[in-house]
Design an enzyme around this catalytic site. Structure first.
Site, short mmCIF file in Angstrom:
data_model
loop_
_atom_site.label_atom_id
_atom_site.label_comp_id
_atom_site.label_asym_id
_atom_site.label_seq_id
_atom_site.Cartn_x
_atom_site.Cartn_y
_atom_site.Cartn_z
N GLY A 152 0.78 -1.24 0.00
CA GLY A 152 0.00 0.00 0.00
C GLY A 152 0.80 1.28 0.00
O GLY A 152 0.22 2.36 0.01
N GLU A 157 4.29 -6.60 1.88
CA GLU A 157 3.85 -7.05 0.56
C GLU A 157 3.69 -5.88 -0.41
O GLU A 157 2.59 -5.64 -0.92
CB GLU A 157 2.48 -7.72 0.69
CG GLU A 157 2.41 -8.89 1.63
CD GLU A 157 0.97 -9.33 1.90
OE1 GLU A 157 0.03 -8.55 1.68
OE2 GLU A 157 0.80 -10.47 2.32
N GLY A 178 3.57 -3.85 -3.75
CA GLY A 178 3.47 -4.11 -5.18
C GLY A 178 3.82 -2.84 -5.93
O GLY A 178 4.87 -2.74 -6.57
N ARG A 179 2.96 -1.86 -5.78
CA ARG A 179 3.10 -0.60 -6.52
C ARG A 179 4.41 0.12 -6.19
O ARG A 179 5.04 0.68 -7.07
CB ARG A 179 1.92 0.30 -6.17
CG ARG A 179 1.78 1.52 -7.02
CD ARG A 179 0.72 2.46 -6.46
NE ARG A 179 -0.48 1.81 -6.01
CZ ARG A 179 -1.60 1.70 -6.72
NH1 ARG A 179 -1.67 2.20 -7.92
NH2 ARG A 179 -2.66 1.09 -6.22
N CYS A 225 -14.26 1.02 -28.42
CA CYS A 225 -15.60 1.59 -28.56
C CYS A 225 -16.26 1.85 -27.21
O CYS A 225 -17.26 1.22 -26.87
CB CYS A 225 -16.46 0.65 -29.39
SG CYS A 225 -15.60 0.12 -30.86
N GLU A 226 -15.69 2.71 -26.41
CA GLU A 226 -16.26 3.10 -25.12
C GLU A 226 -15.82 4.52 -24.82
O GLU A 226 -14.63 4.84 -25.00
CB GLU A 226 -15.73 2.21 -23.99
CG GLU A 226 -16.09 0.78 -24.13
CD GLU A 226 -16.58 0.17 -22.82
OE1 GLU A 226 -17.01 0.91 -21.91
OE2 GLU A 226 -16.52 -1.06 -22.72
N1 LLP Z 1 -1.25 -7.26 -0.16
C1 LLP Z 1 -2.57 -7.42 -0.36
C2 LLP Z 1 -3.30 -8.33 0.52
C3 LLP Z 1 -3.22 -6.71 -1.38
O1 LLP Z 1 -4.52 -6.88 -1.55
C4 LLP Z 1 -2.48 -5.83 -2.22
C5 LLP Z 1 -3.13 -5.11 -3.30
C6 LLP Z 1 -1.10 -5.70 -1.98
C7 LLP Z 1 -0.52 -6.42 -0.94
C8 LLP Z 1 -0.23 -4.80 -2.80
O2 LLP Z 1 -0.63 -3.47 -2.67
P1 LLP Z 1 0.26 -2.27 -3.25
O3 LLP Z 1 1.56 -2.25 -2.49
O4 LLP Z 1 0.48 -2.52 -4.69
O5 LLP Z 1 -0.55 -1.06 -3.01
N2 LLP Z 1 -5.61 -2.31 -9.28
C9 LLP Z 1 -5.49 -1.25 -8.28
C10 LLP Z 1 -4.77 -1.70 -7.04
C11 LLP Z 1 -5.38 -2.90 -6.38
C12 LLP Z 1 -4.62 -3.34 -5.16
C13 LLP Z 1 -5.07 -4.69 -4.73
N3 LLP Z 1 -4.36 -5.22 -3.60
C14 LLP Z 1 -4.82 -0.05 -8.93
O6 LLP Z 1 -4.52 -0.11 -10.12
O7 LLP Z 1 -4.62 0.96 -8.29
#
Ligand code: LLP
Length: 442
Positions: free
Chosen positions: A240, A274, A276-277, A361-362
């Site tokens: 997050g 965890e 991701g982004r 087409c949206e």
């Molecule tokens: N851990 C869990 C349990 C999660 O559900 C997620 C993301 C992460 C870690 C990683 O989160 P991050 O560090 O990436 O914020 N598609 C959306 C984001 C969905 C996030 C879902 N869960 C977007 O494009 O903003």
């Protein structure tokens, strides 16, 4: 140059490679990733949280390209998987099974069985029903299953409602008032071992105190578990951590660590996270080519060859992505998203206000609305920034469009880490006529 995507001599580079050369090699649209950005971000987290011995489990869902996962695994990263497919990907990329955590509200018995067989670190458990299911599968295998309880701490992450997960009304995690009962059940079930607790309150969080508040909320519960002699080892604080979509947005990871690490240390637990982004988001751009410039009414539509099927975030979250021409003569040198970026987000004085849209087409098929940019012509390249997370990972074949190619840059070299999908790839598995026909039972 401190930024992996930067302008030099009026031209956009990824690390040491002018991105136009990549587009000429692969065609467009194409995702371009800076491998060093991924590794740098991983190292920054390890460094910021060093006092709590962090295990970074990169969240595969953000960007699951195998080449990048391999680079992460070689750097010692663990992985956060949310499906059997993601566990498989991590292992294919060379991950150590003992560094994989498995999350998600709907793990099926088949997925649980596969993950147990591979010997993953632990399951992040989201409900009482899932505890029972893991216990049943583990019993069949005559194994003990390692679990962490995902607690819903009821904290407002102050982010977009679709990516907020830690409030009581969200479907994720176990409410604190049910958590004691879950722990008791783990003890009764014998073949489950409670190794940790898990928190994840949302995504793209730009307030450092949100995670800290979540930790504070679960602290009494952790103390109670320790008193009951549960063998807790890990506090998984989830992901997050927000990044710059706008120039200068986001926080250094040290700001999060300053608030979180002392709290985790006081609990005597090892930290797991965890992200991701934070690791992948600013490690990728989407390169697209202008197909047409279409003045219409009061507007000027810049129609590009990428579309919502390639990058969905603007369409479904109204997400902002910086966009700028790859060739921008006269632009001073500098990192595209750094605090002293040479780009003026408000646009150049002599710019044109465009709606940058795709061919799907949206009406929701757009990347930027009312955006002032330098004038662009047919065939010119536009870079859409901050696309390394949830870009290709959420791409689809809508409108029978093959998904883009993916390229990894490492210094002065680059390689195609995922071929562009052909139309034959897209229709693979479809049939014009039945192979076998089944009759309804009377
Ligand atoms: N851990 C869990 C349990 C999660 O559900 C997620 C993301 C992460 C870690 C990683 O989160 P991050 O560090 O990436 O914020 N598609 C959306 C984001 C969905 C996030 C879902 N869960 C977007 O494009 O903003």
């Amino acid at each position: 140059m401190n930024e992996e995507f930067h302008y030099k001599g009026g031209e956009l580079y990824c690390e040491g490679v002018p991105v136009q050369q990549i587009a000429m090699k692969t065609g467009t649209p194409v995702y371009v990733y800076s491998q060093n950005h991924f590794l740098k971000q991983h190292a920054a987290i390890v460094d910021a949280f060093h006092e709590v011995d962090p295990l970074v489990c990169y969240s595969i869902k953000a960007n699951s390209n195998l080449g990048l996962l391999r680079a992460m695994a070689l750097a010692g990263s663990g992985f956060d998987a949310v499906s059997k497919g993601e566990v498989y990907r991590a292992l294919r990329a060379g991950a150590e099974p003992g560094k994989i955590v498995f999350a998600g509200v709907g793990k099926t018995p088949d997925e649980i069985d596969y993950a147990l067989e591979q010997g993953i670190l632990m399951f992040n458990v989201e409900s009482e029903a899932e505890l029972e299911a893991i216990s049943r599968v583990a019993a069949k295998r005559k194994m003990e299953a390692p679990v962490a309880l995902r607690i819903n701490p009821d904290v407002d992450p102050k982010t977009h409602k679709y990516i907020s997960t830690g409030k009581r009304e969200n479907k994720f995690g176990i409410d604190l008032d049910r958590a004691e009962a879950c722990a008791k059940r783990i003890k009764e079930l014998k073949n489950l071992r409670l190794r940790g607790l898990h928190l994840h309150i949302g995504s793209q969080i730009t307030y450092a105190d949100r995670h800290a508040e979540a930790i504070d909320k679960v602290t009494p519960f952790i103390k109670s578990l320790k008193q009951q002699d549960f063998p807790l080892e890990f506090l998984n604080v989830g992901g997050g951590y927000g990044i710059s979509y706008h120039i200068g947005e986001g926080l250094p990871i040290a700001d999060f660590a300053a608030q979180m690490a002392p709290r985790i240390k006081a609990l005597g637990l090892k930290m797991l996270c965890e992200p991701g982004r934070f690791i992948s988001g600013n490690g990728g751009i989407l390169l697209t080519q202008v197909v047409y410039d279409k003045p219409s009414g009061d507007k000027d539509f810049l129609i590009v060859d990428a579309a919502m099927n390639d990058l969905l975030r603007p369409s479904i979250y109204q997400a902002y992505h910086l966009a700028w021409p790859v060739k921008s003569p006269g632009l001073p040198d500098g990192g595209a998203l750094s605090d002293d970026s040479p780009i003026d987000e408000a646009g150049p004085g002599d710019g044109i206000t465009y709606d940058v849209v795709g061919p799907v087409c949206e009406s929701g098929d757009y990347f930027a609305l009312g955006r002032n940019l330098p004038k662009m012509n047919e065939g010119e390249l536009l870079a859409i920034f901050s696309c390394g997370a949830y870009g290709m990972a959420m791409a689809s074949n809508y409108n029978t469009r093959g998904r883009p190619a993916e390229v990894i840059v490492d210094g002065n070299q680059y390689w195609v880490a995922h071929d562009r999908e052909t139309i034959e790839d897209v229709i693979r598995g479809e049939r014009l006529t039945p192979r076998e026909t089944f009759s309804a039972k009377a």
